[in-house]
Design a protein around this motif. Structure first.
Motif, PDB file in Angstrom:
ATOM      1  N   GLY A 288       0.788  -1.230   0.000  1.00  0.00           N
ATOM      2  CA  GLY A 288       0.000   0.000   0.000  1.00  0.00           C
ATOM      3  C   GLY A 288       0.812   1.268   0.000  1.00  0.00           C
ATOM      4  O   GLY A 288       0.241   2.360  -0.123  1.00  0.00           O
ATOM      5  N   SER A 289       2.119   1.196   0.127  1.00  0.00           N
ATOM      6  CA  SER A 289       2.944   2.398   0.096  1.00  0.00           C
ATOM      7  C   SER A 289       3.041   2.925  -1.332  1.00  0.00           C
ATOM      8  O   SER A 289       2.991   2.166  -2.300  1.00  0.00           O
ATOM      9  CB  SER A 289       4.347   2.095   0.641  1.00  0.00           C
ATOM     10  N   PRO A 290       3.194   4.241  -1.471  1.00  0.00           N
ATOM     11  CA  PRO A 290       3.201   4.816  -2.822  1.00  0.00           C
ATOM     12  C   PRO A 290       4.517   4.577  -3.544  1.00  0.00           C
ATOM     13  O   PRO A 290       5.578   4.414  -2.927  1.00  0.00           O
ATOM     14  CB  PRO A 290       2.970   6.306  -2.566  1.00  0.00           C
ATOM     15  N   ALA A 291       4.425   4.572  -4.862  1.00  0.00           N
ATOM     16  CA  ALA A 291       5.592   4.503  -5.747  1.00  0.00           C
ATOM     17  C   ALA A 291       5.400   5.559  -6.831  1.00  0.00           C
ATOM     18  O   ALA A 291       4.370   5.587  -7.504  1.00  0.00           O
ATOM     19  CB  ALA A 291       5.750   3.119  -6.360  1.00  0.00           C
ATOM     20  N   VAL A 292       6.395   6.417  -6.957  1.00  0.00           N
ATOM     21  CA  VAL A 292       6.312   7.529  -7.915  1.00  0.00           C
ATOM     22  C   VAL A 292       7.344   7.303  -9.017  1.00  0.00           C
ATOM     23  O   VAL A 292       8.498   6.940  -8.742  1.00  0.00           O
ATOM     24  CB  VAL A 292       6.559   8.874  -7.217  1.00  0.00           C
ATOM     25  N   VAL A 293       6.916   7.530 -10.275  1.00  0.00           N
ATOM     26  CA  VAL A 293       7.745   7.242 -11.448  1.00  0.00           C
ATOM     27  C   VAL A 293       7.943   8.517 -12.264  1.00  0.00           C
ATOM     28  O   VAL A 293       6.990   9.289 -12.462  1.00  0.00           O
ATOM     29  CB  VAL A 293       7.099   6.152 -12.321  1.00  0.00           C
ATOM     30  N   ALA A 294       9.169   8.736 -12.757  1.00  0.00           N
ATOM     31  CA  ALA A 294       9.477   9.837 -13.682  1.00  0.00           C
ATOM     32  C   ALA A 294      10.416   9.308 -14.749  1.00  0.00           C
ATOM     33  O   ALA A 294      11.508   8.805 -14.429  1.00  0.00           O
ATOM     34  CB  ALA A 294      10.107  11.013 -12.950  1.00  0.00           C
ATOM     35  N   ILE A 295       9.998   9.383 -16.017  1.00  0.00           N
ATOM     36  CA  ILE A 295      10.793   8.927 -17.166  1.00  0.00           C
ATOM     37  C   ILE A 295      10.995  10.106 -18.107  1.00  0.00           C
ATOM     38  O   ILE A 295      10.044  10.831 -18.432  1.00  0.00           O
ATOM     39  CB  ILE A 295      10.097   7.777 -17.915  1.00  0.00           C
ATOM     40  N   VAL A 296      12.231  10.307 -18.568  1.00  0.00           N
ATOM     41  CA  VAL A 296      12.563  11.374 -19.509  1.00  0.00           C
ATOM     42  C   VAL A 296      13.383  10.775 -20.639  1.00  0.00           C
ATOM     43  O   VAL A 296      14.358  10.048 -20.389  1.00  0.00           O
ATOM     44  CB  VAL A 296      13.351  12.504 -18.817  1.00  0.00           C
ATOM     45  N   CYS A 297      13.001  11.071 -21.901  1.00  0.00           N
ATOM     46  CA  CYS A 297      13.695  10.544 -23.076  1.00  0.00           C
ATOM     47  C   CYS A 297      14.062  11.690 -24.013  1.00  0.00           C
ATOM     48  O   CYS A 297      13.317  12.658 -24.153  1.00  0.00           O
ATOM     49  CB  CYS A 297      12.816   9.538 -23.820  1.00  0.00           C
ATOM     50  N   ASP A 298      15.219  11.538 -24.663  1.00  0.00           N
ATOM     51  CA  ASP A 298      15.746  12.550 -25.581  1.00  0.00           C
ATOM     52  C   ASP A 298      15.997  11.897 -26.929  1.00  0.00           C
ATOM     53  O   ASP A 298      16.849  10.998 -27.046  1.00  0.00           O
ATOM     54  CB  ASP A 298      17.037  13.135 -25.010  1.00  0.00           C
ATOM     55  N   GLY A 299      15.271  12.316 -27.979  1.00  0.00           N
ATOM     56  CA  GLY A 299      15.464  11.752 -29.306  1.00  0.00           C
ATOM     57  C   GLY A 299      16.800  12.138 -29.891  1.00  0.00           C
ATOM     58  O   GLY A 299      17.277  13.269 -29.716  1.00  0.00           O
ATOM     59  N   VAL A 300      17.440  11.202 -30.595  1.00  0.00           N
ATOM     60  CA  VAL A 300      18.725  11.459 -31.251  1.00  0.00           C
ATOM     61  C   VAL A 300      18.440  12.165 -32.569  1.00  0.00           C
ATOM     62  O   VAL A 300      17.835  11.597 -33.482  1.00  0.00           O
ATOM     63  CB  VAL A 300      19.494  10.149 -31.476  1.00  0.00           C
ATOM     64  N   SER A 301      18.878  13.419 -32.673  1.00  0.00           N
ATOM     65  CA  SER A 301      18.516  14.244 -33.831  1.00  0.00           C
ATOM     66  C   SER A 301      19.062  13.709 -35.139  1.00  0.00           C
ATOM     67  O   SER A 301      18.467  13.919 -36.197  1.00  0.00           O
ATOM     68  CB  SER A 301      19.007  15.685 -33.617  1.00  0.00           C
ATOM     69  N   SER A 302      20.188  13.035 -35.109  1.00  0.00           N
ATOM     70  CA  SER A 302      20.776  12.513 -36.336  1.00  0.00           C
ATOM     71  C   SER A 302      20.066  11.269 -36.843  1.00  0.00           C
ATOM     72  O   SER A 302      20.366  10.796 -37.939  1.00  0.00           O
ATOM     73  CB  SER A 302      22.256  12.203 -36.119  1.00  0.00           C
ATOM     74  N   ALA A 303      19.138  10.719 -36.062  1.00  0.00           N
ATOM     75  CA  ALA A 303      18.389   9.535 -36.474  1.00  0.00           C
ATOM     76  C   ALA A 303      17.058   9.955 -37.086  1.00  0.00           C
ATOM     77  O   ALA A 303      16.637  11.108 -36.982  1.00  0.00           O
ATOM     78  CB  ALA A 303      18.151   8.615 -35.278  1.00  0.00           C
ATOM     79  N   SER A 304      16.420   9.012 -37.734  1.00  0.00           N
ATOM     80  CA  SER A 304      15.106   9.275 -38.312  1.00  0.00           C
ATOM     81  C   SER A 304      14.032   9.255 -37.224  1.00  0.00           C
ATOM     82  O   SER A 304      14.098   8.475 -36.280  1.00  0.00           O
ATOM     83  CB  SER A 304      14.772   8.206 -39.372  1.00  0.00           C
ATOM     84  N   ARG A 305      13.074  10.136 -37.353  1.00  0.00           N
ATOM     85  CA  ARG A 305      11.906  10.205 -36.464  1.00  0.00           C
ATOM     86  C   ARG A 305      12.292  10.161 -34.980  1.00  0.00           C
ATOM     87  O   ARG A 305      11.802   9.332 -34.221  1.00  0.00           O
ATOM     88  CB  ARG A 305      10.951   9.073 -36.790  1.00  0.00           C
ATOM     89  N   PRO A 306      13.170  11.043 -34.544  1.00  0.00           N
ATOM     90  CA  PRO A 306      13.584  10.998 -33.136  1.00  0.00           C
ATOM     91  C   PRO A 306      12.459  11.331 -32.177  1.00  0.00           C
ATOM     92  O   PRO A 306      12.445  10.854 -31.043  1.00  0.00           O
ATOM     93  CB  PRO A 306      14.706  12.044 -33.070  1.00  0.00           C
ATOM     94  N   ASP A 307      11.509  12.159 -32.625  1.00  0.00           N
ATOM     95  CA  ASP A 307      10.390  12.490 -31.751  1.00  0.00           C
ATOM     96  C   ASP A 307       9.511  11.282 -31.487  1.00  0.00           C
ATOM     97  O   ASP A 307       8.999  11.087 -30.374  1.00  0.00           O
ATOM     98  CB  ASP A 307       9.567  13.624 -32.358  1.00  0.00           C
ATOM     99  N   GLU A 308       9.331  10.444 -32.498  1.00  0.00           N
ATOM    100  CA  GLU A 308       8.544   9.227 -32.305  1.00  0.00           C
ATOM    101  C   GLU A 308       9.281   8.241 -31.402  1.00  0.00           C
ATOM    102  O   GLU A 308       8.663   7.545 -30.591  1.00  0.00           O
ATOM    103  CB  GLU A 308       8.239   8.575 -33.652  1.00  0.00           C
ATOM    104  N   ALA A 309      10.596   8.192 -31.548  1.00  0.00           N
ATOM    105  CA  ALA A 309      11.378   7.266 -30.728  1.00  0.00           C
ATOM    106  C   ALA A 309      11.289   7.634 -29.252  1.00  0.00           C
ATOM    107  O   ALA A 309      11.083   6.769 -28.391  1.00  0.00           O
ATOM    108  CB  ALA A 309      12.836   7.273 -31.194  1.00  0.00           C
ATOM    109  N   SER A 310      11.430   8.935 -28.924  1.00  0.00           N
ATOM    110  CA  SER A 310      11.383   9.333 -27.517  1.00  0.00           C
ATOM    111  C   SER A 310       9.995   9.113 -26.926  1.00  0.00           C
ATOM    112  O   SER A 310       9.865   8.678 -25.771  1.00  0.00           O
ATOM    113  CB  SER A 310      11.790  10.799 -27.386  1.00  0.00           C
TER     114      SER A 310
END
Length: 532
Positions: A288-310
């Protein structure tokens, strides 16, 4: 026999007053043209002024001809006639015994013709007498002729607007009455566009058809409103239907706040789109104790569709943690599994459908790729995991205590420092410093998720961010100085401040930061770390 005019002898130059010699045509000192010397005043002839045409009565204010019809006597001298070689002008009227000044001449007092070739009439015509014109002239042939007003526009039919208004319903006494009278004189019974014709103002412009005839409907409740004109509806393509302004993309600036975590992401000032993404959530452990999650992703600009990947990586990692933590999986193991799930989601983006590149077979494509960093606060532990160069910082609530960076970059600079080939300042000053050596994507050499567990013995703030922020606050001390003092109580505001710090520094990259306030259990003590 005509003789040429001889220039008078000039003893001195009229320009510089230097002595002249006989026969000089130009001054030897200043070059003045001596042949251009004007003649003396005695040589000026008096020019005669043209007299008015015969048959026109003189319209001087003092003439008796203004009171009755007829032409002047043939023997009487006319105004403007030559007498003794000079022009004789009409004498101005004297003032009477009451010192009333003489009347002022108006343009209609001078004989002449209008633009249609008709003789102009005098002011006496207004009374219907027709005085001031020759008998049998047009002024006598037309009943009710009026004096021409040069400051009024002509009404339809040849008369002035004022006269037409008087015929229609009497003289106007107010602005509204005058406009109504003119409206009665119009052929169609309507007033002229632009208002009062006697006002002397220019007519008003016609209504703008873009707003008067084709004005878009107001956006319905719940629909997006243009950020530029604040009134137009935004179409599915992202443009305003009213002004055509391109609307900001939804990912250009994103914010999210939960009870115990907040995140902000911004496109920055140099990139044309935001290739970062984040996910924040909370769940409960089996006890019953809480668990808090934070995920941050950075797309690789030199790759294709980095926004979709992140976006795919952040969503997959968050869902994996929300599924495993309530089942009782250890938070560090859950973080490892979440990174693997994120890698698989990014790899799936590289599997193009058959024929998807048939329209441009020669276009270069590489696999979508991104970095990932995450933090989980659960059961008194702080778990971090990463692949790439995004970071996690620990900022204690008591700023007198030391801060710390909890991750190690997968980058060329970090490898140089770890190998002892460069110190940290030299490595990060190199142009190759931000070349990453680890990422999520189908073309990654080998997936090596990094995880670490900490047990803080004091409350603090967990800063999860991309290099778009830590480029402007690289060390732990610099990051702590940028974090507001009330970040524990206002995490969203603190995240906004940190994004603003990066934008003020130049905003060369996308900026994303998630803040997770960490509270210590009353029975917690000491600290521990396990790294895999």
């Amino acid at each position: 026999m005509s003789q040429s005019h001889q220039q008078p002898a000039l003893p001195t130059c009229p320009g510089c007053e230097e002595p002249l010699d006989a026969g000089d045509r130009f001054c030897g000192a200043c070059g003045h043209d001596l042949s251009a010397v004007p003649t003396g005043p005695g040589d000026r002839p008096t020019m005669a002024v043209a007299a008015p045409p015969a048959g026109q009565a003189e319209a001087g204010p003092g003439d008796a001809g203004r009171a009755g019809a007829g032409t002047p006597d043939a023997g009487a001298p006319r105004a403007g006639a030559m007498e003794g070689g000079a022009v004789r002008w009409p004498a101005a009227a004297e003032t009477d015994s009451s010192d009333v000044p003489a009347p002022v001449h108006s343009p209609a007092d001078v004989p002449g013709t209008d633009s249609d070739g008709r003789p102009l009439t005098g002011p006496g015509a207004e009374s219907g007498g027709g005085a001031g014109a020759a008998p049998g002239g047009p002024a006598h042939e037309e009943a009710g002729a009026v004096r021409v007003r040069h400051d009024h526009r002509a009404a339809p039919g040849g008369g002035t607007a004022t006269g037409a208004a008087a015929d229609a319903g009497g003289a106007a006494r107010t602005t509204g009455d005058r406009a109504a009278a003119v409206a009665g004189a119009a052929p169609d019974g309507a007033a002229e566009p632009g208002g009062d014709p006697d006002s002397g103002d220019f007519p008003l412009a016609a209504p703008d058809p873009r707003t008067a005839e084709h004005a878009p409907a107001a956006p319905a409740a719940g629909e997006k409103v243009c950020v530029a004109c604040r009134s137009g509806r935004v179409d599915p393509d992202g443009y305003c239907e009213n002004c055509g302004h391109a609307q900001p993309r939804e990912r250009d600036h994103m914010e999210q706040e939960l009870d115990t975590v907040a995140a902000v992401s911004d496109r920055g000032l140099r990139h044309h789109r935001n290739e970062d993404s984040f996910a924040v959530s909370s769940t409960a452990l089996p006890d019953g104790s809480p668990a808090v999650v934070a995920i941050v992703c950075d797309g690789v600009s030199s790759a294709s569709r980095p926004d979709e990947a992140s976006a795919a990586a952040a969503t997959a990692a968050n869902e994996a943690l929300l599924a495993s933590l309530p089942r009782g999986t250890h938070p560090q193991q859950a973080m490892h599994e979440a990174i693997v799930a994120a890698s698989e989601a990014v790899n799936a983006l590289a599997q193009e459908p058959a024929g998807a590149m048939g329209h441009d077979a020669h276009r270069h494509q590489n696999a979508p790729a991104c970095t990932l960093v995450g933090a989980v606060a659960a059961g008194g532990l702080l778990i971090v995991g990463w692949v790439g160069d995004s970071r996690v910082y620990w900022v204690p609530e008591d700023r007198t205590r030391p801060t710390a960076r909890l991750t190690e970059d997968d980058s060329w600079a970090a490898q140089m420092v770890a190998a002892g080939l460069m110190n940290e300042a030299e490595a990060y000053a190199d142009d190759r410093a931000h070349a990453i050596t680890g990422w999520l994507g189908a073309d990654a050499y080998e997936l090596e998720p990094h995880t670490a567990a900490f047990k803080p013995d004091r409350p603090g703030l967990v800063v999860v961010c991309t290099d778009g922020l830590w480029n402007y606050a690289e060390s732990g001390e610099e990051m702590a100085a940028a974090v507001p003092a009330d970040a524990q109580e206002r995490p969203l505001h603190a995240a906004q401040v940190l994004v603003g710090h990066a934008l003020d520094g130049g905003g060369h990259d996308n900026v994303t930061v998630a803040l997770l306030p960490f509270a210590v259990r009353p029975d917690g003590a000491g600290s521990a770390r396990a790294s895999v």
